[in-house]
Design an enzyme around this catalytic site. Structure first.
Site, mmCIF file in Angstrom:
data_model
loop_
_atom_site.group_PDB
_atom_site.id
_atom_site.type_symbol
_atom_site.label_atom_id
_atom_site.label_comp_id
_atom_site.label_asym_id
_atom_site.label_seq_id
_atom_site.Cartn_x
_atom_site.Cartn_y
_atom_site.Cartn_z
ATOM 1 N N GLY A 76 -3.232 17.373 9.755
ATOM 2 C CA GLY A 76 -3.849 18.199 10.793
ATOM 3 C C GLY A 76 -3.311 19.612 10.887
ATOM 4 O O GLY A 76 -2.600 20.091 10.007
ATOM 5 N N ILE A 139 10.455 4.579 10.886
ATOM 6 C CA ILE A 139 10.982 3.341 10.306
ATOM 7 C C ILE A 139 12.024 3.673 9.234
ATOM 8 O O ILE A 139 12.838 2.837 8.900
ATOM 9 C CB ILE A 139 9.872 2.446 9.692
ATOM 10 C CG1 ILE A 139 9.168 3.144 8.525
ATOM 11 C CG2 ILE A 139 8.890 1.978 10.733
ATOM 12 C CD1 ILE A 139 8.348 2.198 7.659
ATOM 13 N N ASP A 140 11.993 4.902 8.724
ATOM 14 C CA ASP A 140 12.880 5.258 7.607
ATOM 15 C C ASP A 140 14.344 5.422 8.028
ATOM 16 O O ASP A 140 15.236 5.389 7.190
ATOM 17 C CB ASP A 140 12.413 6.559 6.938
ATOM 18 C CG ASP A 140 10.966 6.486 6.475
ATOM 19 O OD1 ASP A 140 10.467 5.367 6.254
ATOM 20 O OD2 ASP A 140 10.329 7.552 6.342
ATOM 21 N N ARG A 175 11.030 -17.564 -11.018
ATOM 22 C CA ARG A 175 10.549 -16.216 -11.346
ATOM 23 C C ARG A 175 11.470 -15.138 -10.788
ATOM 24 O O ARG A 175 12.270 -15.384 -9.889
ATOM 25 C CB ARG A 175 9.174 -15.996 -10.695
ATOM 26 C CG ARG A 175 8.054 -16.690 -11.398
ATOM 27 C CD ARG A 175 6.770 -16.556 -10.597
ATOM 28 N NE ARG A 175 5.635 -17.034 -11.365
ATOM 29 C CZ ARG A 175 4.457 -17.357 -10.834
ATOM 30 N NH1 ARG A 175 4.271 -17.263 -9.533
ATOM 31 N NH2 ARG A 175 3.481 -17.767 -11.603
ATOM 32 N N MET A 182 9.187 0.511 1.956
ATOM 33 C CA MET A 182 9.058 1.931 2.323
ATOM 34 C C MET A 182 10.428 2.581 2.532
ATOM 35 O O MET A 182 11.458 1.975 2.251
ATOM 36 C CB MET A 182 8.212 2.060 3.578
ATOM 37 C CG MET A 182 6.724 1.870 3.339
ATOM 38 S SD MET A 182 5.796 2.176 4.858
ATOM 39 C CE MET A 182 4.129 2.276 4.224
ATOM 40 N N ARG A 184 10.653 6.358 2.210
ATOM 41 C CA ARG A 184 10.602 7.692 1.597
ATOM 42 C C ARG A 184 11.871 7.994 0.806
ATOM 43 O O ARG A 184 12.198 7.243 -0.081
ATOM 44 C CB ARG A 184 10.295 8.775 2.651
ATOM 45 C CG ARG A 184 8.790 8.846 2.929
ATOM 46 C CD ARG A 184 8.373 10.060 3.701
ATOM 47 N NE ARG A 184 8.271 11.244 2.881
ATOM 48 C CZ ARG A 184 7.267 11.521 2.041
ATOM 49 N NH1 ARG A 184 6.293 10.656 1.871
ATOM 50 N NH2 ARG A 184 7.235 12.645 1.370
ATOM 51 N N GLU A 235 10.672 2.583 -2.226
ATOM 52 C CA GLU A 235 9.581 3.345 -2.857
ATOM 53 C C GLU A 235 10.070 4.669 -3.460
ATOM 54 O O GLU A 235 9.453 5.213 -4.373
ATOM 55 C CB GLU A 235 8.479 3.634 -1.834
ATOM 56 C CG GLU A 235 8.963 4.475 -0.650
ATOM 57 C CD GLU A 235 7.891 4.735 0.395
ATOM 58 O OE1 GLU A 235 6.745 4.301 0.220
ATOM 59 O OE2 GLU A 235 8.222 5.379 1.414
ATOM 60 N N HIS A 282 2.258 -1.144 4.539
ATOM 61 C CA HIS A 282 2.166 -0.916 5.979
ATOM 62 C C HIS A 282 2.417 -2.161 6.824
ATOM 63 O O HIS A 282 2.451 -2.063 8.054
ATOM 64 C CB HIS A 282 0.816 -0.276 6.311
ATOM 65 C CG HIS A 282 0.736 1.131 5.786
ATOM 66 N ND1 HIS A 282 0.441 1.400 4.477
ATOM 67 C CD2 HIS A 282 0.974 2.321 6.382
ATOM 68 C CE1 HIS A 282 0.480 2.704 4.279
ATOM 69 N NE2 HIS A 282 0.808 3.285 5.407
#
Ligand code: F6P
Length: 358
Positions: A76, A139-140, A175, A182, A184, A235, A282
């Site tokens: 925005g 959340i990071d 396995r 997440m 960043r 990530e 998410h």
């Protein structure tokens, strides 16, 4: 006429935002003030002004809800920075429009609930003379000026829940499962989630990894009779000689994601082990907040209103040594709080046989 203040939630949503809204609205009501909730982040400040009155009634039964009652956006007109050190300047005419809306609606101060980028915008509004206080959210958990942000604990809980589930299927099939989480540029979610969820390998941005070392760790487990392995990959993690995996790059902005599949492919190639990937995405941001995030969110919301009442404008709520205090917003931006590679948490993980692939 009642004193009016405003609140907005900006950037990626996270569990606990509604606890903040509730805490702030009830604290304002106690002072006899009226609280306006601007919709969709800073965009709600644009003419004609998009807001709802957050009265006592609105706050009923919202604490346990994920998301945010008043909406949010990380895009925005008030676009904020995306990485450490990049300062995006909000256009002067956009700030002017927001100031006029706030003046016309008699809003004396604004609570801005957001992360690093939103605090950068908040600082620019404050510098332009709009009274702001910040509430740290992400959340990071990567804001330098607070020991913890709400939302982080809920995200970690989602990772732990996923790992608990993946353990049973990984064990049954012998396995390796790679779980991409997440965070960043920070590895906090991967480190805390991996530690609490019993991961065998944790790969974080702060410790570049080596595919051979990751494969060695899995082979060593197989040799010891532990025939399944869980690998948690942040990530933002990257191999020693490689780059972060970025996508949707536009105007210098990008999303992280995709490293999980690469790690899984390299493990399979090196170990011949059946390997799967699970990207939590998410799922880590949705759902009900944990107890900790409900309490932290409530404390942060109440504190923000106290800061306005005491005219501590330009400051951000901060959690330090189990106390909710405040710091200048300027101290909260431009520096990310990253995982110390040689810190106690990483060492503890190493001591319980977790490999960082280094
Ligand atoms: O900053 C919170 C966060 O969830 C990051 O961990 C993640 O990289 C990013 O937002 C995802 O953003 P979006 O919701 O725009 O995909």
């Amino acid at each position: 006429m009642k004193t009016r203040i405003g609140i907005l939630t900006s950037g990626g949503d996270c569990p606990g935002l509604n606890a903040v809204l509730r805490g702030a609205a009830l604290a304002a009501d106690k002072l006899g003030w009226e609280m306006l909730g601007f919709r969709d982040g800073f965009e709600g400040l644009l003419p004609p002004g998009d807001f709802t009155i957050l009265d006592r009634k609105c706050t009923e039964n919202i604490m346990a809800l994920g998301g945010t009652l008043i909406g949010t956006t990380n895009r925005g007109h008030f676009v904020a920075k995306i990485g450490a050190g990049d300062r995006a300047v909000v256009a002067a005419d956009v700030i002017e429009k927001a100031r006029k809306v706030l003046n016309d609606d008699r809003v004396e101060a604004l609570v801005i609930v957001g992360g690093d980028g939103s605090m950068t915008t908040a600082l620019q509004l404050q510098e332009a003379g709009i009274n702001c206080v910040g509430v740290p959210k992400t959340i990071d958990n990567d804001l330098e000026a607070t020991a913890m942000t709400f939302g982080f604990d809920s995200a970690v809980a989602a990772v732990v829940d996923a790992l608990d589930r993946l353990h049973t299927t990984a064990t049954s099939h012998k396995r390796a499962i790679v779980v991409e989480v997440m965070g960043r540029h920070a590895g906090w979610i991967a480190l805390h989630g991996g530690l609490a969820g019993g991961a065998d390998v944790i790969l974080i941005p702060e410790i570049p990894f080596d595919f051979d070392k990751v494969a060695d760790a899995i082979r060593a487990r197989d040799a010891a009779g532990d025939l399944s392995s869980l690998v948690v990959v942040a990530e933002g993690a990257r191999p020693r000689d490689g780059q972060q995996v970025k996508r949707d790059i536009k105007d210098g902005e990008f999303r992280l994601g995709g490293i999980g599949d690469i790690v899984a492919r390299e493990i399979a190639a090196r170990t011949a082990k059946e390997t799967r990937t699970c990207v939590l995405g998410h799922l880590q941001r949705g759902g009900a907040p944990t107890t900790l995030d409900r309490i932290l969110g409530t404390r942060f919301g109440v504190k923000a209103v106290q800061l306005i009442n005491e005219s501590h404008f330009g400051s951000m709520v901060s959690y330090q040594n189990y106390q909710v205090r405040h710091v200048p917003i300027a101290d909260a931006v431009n520096r990310l709080r990253l995982v110390p590679p040689n810190g106690e948490m990483v060492q503890t993980a190493r001591d319980v046989e977790i490999s960082f692939g280094d």
